[in-house]
Design a protein around this motif. Structure first.
Motif, mmCIF file in Angstrom:
data_model
loop_
_atom_site.group_PDB
_atom_site.id
_atom_site.type_symbol
_atom_site.label_atom_id
_atom_site.label_comp_id
_atom_site.label_asym_id
_atom_site.label_seq_id
_atom_site.Cartn_x
_atom_site.Cartn_y
_atom_site.Cartn_z
ATOM 1 N N HIS A 96 -3.332 8.066 -4.359
ATOM 2 C CA HIS A 96 -4.144 7.582 -2.350
ATOM 3 C C HIS A 96 -3.066 6.868 -2.293
ATOM 4 N N ILE A 97 -4.336 5.986 -1.563
ATOM 5 C CA ILE A 97 -3.291 5.108 -0.882
ATOM 6 C C ILE A 97 -4.559 3.740 -0.479
ATOM 7 N N ALA A 98 -4.250 2.267 -0.921
ATOM 8 C CA ALA A 98 -4.978 1.693 -0.903
ATOM 9 C C ALA A 98 -5.215 0.666 -0.051
ATOM 10 N N VAL A 99 -6.233 0.687 1.272
ATOM 11 C CA VAL A 99 -5.752 -0.931 2.064
ATOM 12 C C VAL A 99 -7.500 -1.262 2.495
ATOM 13 N N ILE A 100 -6.929 -2.791 2.360
ATOM 14 C CA ILE A 100 -7.824 -4.184 2.599
ATOM 15 C C ILE A 100 -8.420 -4.599 3.834
ATOM 16 N N ALA A 101 -9.606 -4.344 4.165
ATOM 17 C CA ALA A 101 -10.152 -4.500 5.460
ATOM 18 C C ALA A 101 -10.506 -5.666 5.418
ATOM 19 N N THR A 102 -10.650 -6.875 7.175
ATOM 20 C CA THR A 102 -11.297 -7.558 6.391
ATOM 21 C C THR A 102 -12.160 -7.626 7.073
ATOM 22 N N HIS A 138 5.147 1.375 7.001
ATOM 23 C CA HIS A 138 3.789 1.898 7.575
ATOM 24 C C HIS A 138 3.299 3.234 7.067
ATOM 25 N N LEU A 139 2.463 3.769 7.080
ATOM 26 C CA LEU A 139 1.575 4.746 6.547
ATOM 27 C C LEU A 139 1.714 6.242 7.627
ATOM 28 N N ALA A 140 2.732 6.978 7.774
ATOM 29 C CA ALA A 140 2.553 8.599 8.368
ATOM 30 C C ALA A 140 1.413 8.701 8.308
ATOM 31 N N PHE A 141 1.193 9.556 9.632
ATOM 32 C CA PHE A 141 0.651 10.902 9.237
ATOM 33 C C PHE A 141 0.902 12.180 10.053
ATOM 34 N N SER A 142 1.114 13.111 9.647
ATOM 35 C CA SER A 142 1.435 14.630 10.586
ATOM 36 C C SER A 142 0.142 14.986 11.150
ATOM 37 N N PHE A 191 3.716 5.015 17.175
ATOM 38 C CA PHE A 191 3.049 3.733 16.226
ATOM 39 C C PHE A 191 2.127 3.548 16.740
ATOM 40 N N PHE A 192 0.799 2.675 15.954
ATOM 41 C CA PHE A 192 -0.230 2.133 16.099
ATOM 42 C C PHE A 192 -0.994 1.247 15.514
ATOM 43 N N LEU A 224 2.283 8.206 13.277
ATOM 44 C CA LEU A 224 1.557 10.014 14.048
ATOM 45 C C LEU A 224 3.480 10.254 14.586
ATOM 46 N N TYR A 225 3.863 11.310 13.248
ATOM 47 C CA TYR A 225 4.941 12.366 13.405
ATOM 48 C C TYR A 225 4.299 13.986 13.755
#
Length: 129
Positions: A9-15, A78-82, A115-116, A126-127
């Motif tokens: 998994h990937i962990a992301v902390i959001a404001t 970065h985190l990439a999605f196909s 990238f975004f 996005l790839y």
């Protein structure tokens, strides 16, 4: 060898947990699996799936420190999605108000990418597969 099999998994902390949950679920297409409020930490934790596979932990914490998030900064880049159709994905993101960089071509693979950022400025890619 450690015997690593895959990324768990990937962990992301959001404001802003609600804003980020809406971004990852409503715009990117993740599904919320479980969600818990942890009163002792004044923190939300959501487990999100992508195409039925547990992929992302979304956290909130009061006043998390800022992190450098430019793609060229030291650390996780970065985190990439196909995606199968980057033009369609680009158009759908734009329709949802998400600004993407112009689509480029990877000179090594010949594949197209863009990238975004997520609501907290974390770099996403996005790839085209």
């Amino acid at each position: 060898m450690l015997g690593l099999k895959q990324v768990h998994h990937i962990a992301v902390i959001a404001t802003d947990y609600a804003r980020s949950k809406a971004f990852y679920c409503d715009i990117l297409g993740f599904t919320l699996i479980t969600e818990d409020y942890r009163a002792a930490r004044d923190s939300w934790k959501g487990d999100l799936a992508l195409n039925g596979q547990y992929t992302l932990e979304l956290f909130s914490f009061p006043q998390p420190p800022a992190r450098i998030s430019h793609p060229e900064a030291c650390g996780l880049r970065h985190l990439a999605f196909s995606v199968d159709d980057i033009d369609n994905a680009f158009t759908l993101l734009a329709a949802k108000g998400v600004n993407c960089e112009p689509i480029r071509v990877d000179p090594l693979t010949g594949k197209r990418f863009t990238f975004f950022n997520d609501p907290d400025g974390l770099p996403l890619e996005l790839y085209q597969a």
